[in-house]
Scaffold this motif. Structure first.
Motif, short mmCIF file in Angstrom:
data_model
loop_
_atom_site.label_atom_id
_atom_site.label_comp_id
_atom_site.label_asym_id
_atom_site.label_seq_id
_atom_site.Cartn_x
_atom_site.Cartn_y
_atom_site.Cartn_z
N ARG A 78 13.93 -21.52 -4.92
CA ARG A 78 13.60 -20.17 -4.46
C ARG A 78 12.25 -20.24 -3.74
O ARG A 78 11.26 -20.70 -4.32
CB ARG A 78 13.50 -19.25 -5.66
N GLN A 79 12.21 -19.79 -2.51
CA GLN A 79 10.94 -19.74 -1.79
C GLN A 79 10.14 -18.56 -2.31
O GLN A 79 10.64 -17.44 -2.37
CB GLN A 79 11.16 -19.62 -0.29
N PHE A 133 -5.04 -16.45 -4.66
CA PHE A 133 -3.96 -15.47 -4.73
C PHE A 133 -3.19 -15.68 -6.02
O PHE A 133 -3.15 -16.78 -6.57
CB PHE A 133 -3.00 -15.64 -3.55
N MET A 134 -2.54 -14.60 -6.51
CA MET A 134 -1.70 -14.69 -7.69
C MET A 134 -0.32 -14.16 -7.34
O MET A 134 -0.18 -13.14 -6.67
CB MET A 134 -2.27 -13.88 -8.84
N LEU A 135 0.69 -14.88 -7.82
CA LEU A 135 2.07 -14.51 -7.59
C LEU A 135 2.75 -14.38 -8.94
O LEU A 135 2.98 -15.38 -9.63
CB LEU A 135 2.75 -15.59 -6.73
N ALA A 193 7.29 -10.90 -8.72
CA ALA A 193 6.71 -10.31 -7.50
C ALA A 193 7.34 -10.90 -6.25
O ALA A 193 7.76 -12.06 -6.23
CB ALA A 193 5.21 -10.54 -7.47
N ASP A 194 7.40 -10.08 -5.20
CA ASP A 194 7.89 -10.54 -3.91
C ASP A 194 6.76 -11.04 -3.01
O ASP A 194 7.01 -11.75 -2.04
CB ASP A 194 8.62 -9.40 -3.17
N ALA A 195 5.54 -10.62 -3.31
CA ALA A 195 4.40 -11.00 -2.49
C ALA A 195 3.19 -11.27 -3.39
O ALA A 195 3.05 -10.66 -4.45
CB ALA A 195 4.06 -9.88 -1.50
#
Length: 96
Positions: free
Chosen positions: A49-50, A85-87, A91-93
């Motif tokens: 999954r990207q 950044f945190m993912l 989350a999608d972004a």
């Protein structure tokens, strides 16, 4: 000769893998979509999954063991100044 060069330039690379849960899912930085982006794989399902999209280069990656969130550094605008950044897992972004 041209075909061999084109094939060489399309070779995918991946690295900096980190486990994002108790051992069934990991994330890594891969060039499978062109620019270095975050991809996640569930080992038991075998699916990729990207997780990040864009043209900015991702430099480093880490995972939070309790939440499964992915933390990464990226230089926005190619300025070589890394921002974190945190993912989150759902989350999608990413969030800066």
């Amino acid at each position: 000769m041209k075909e061999r060069l084109e094939a060489y330039l399309k070779v995918e690379s991946a690295g900096n893998a980190v486990f994002t849960d108790k051992g069934d899912t990991f994330a890594c930085i891969s060039t499978r979509a062109g620019a270095p982006q975050i991809w996640q794989r569930t080992i038991s399902q075998g699916s990729w999954r990207q997780r990040s999209f864009g043209n900015e280069r991702i430099w480093r990656i880490s995972a939070h063991p309790q939440t499964g969130s992915i933390l990464f550094c990226m230089d926005v605008g190619g300025n070589e100044n890394e921002q974190i950044f945190m993912l989150a897992p759902d989350a999608d972004a990413p969030v800066n």
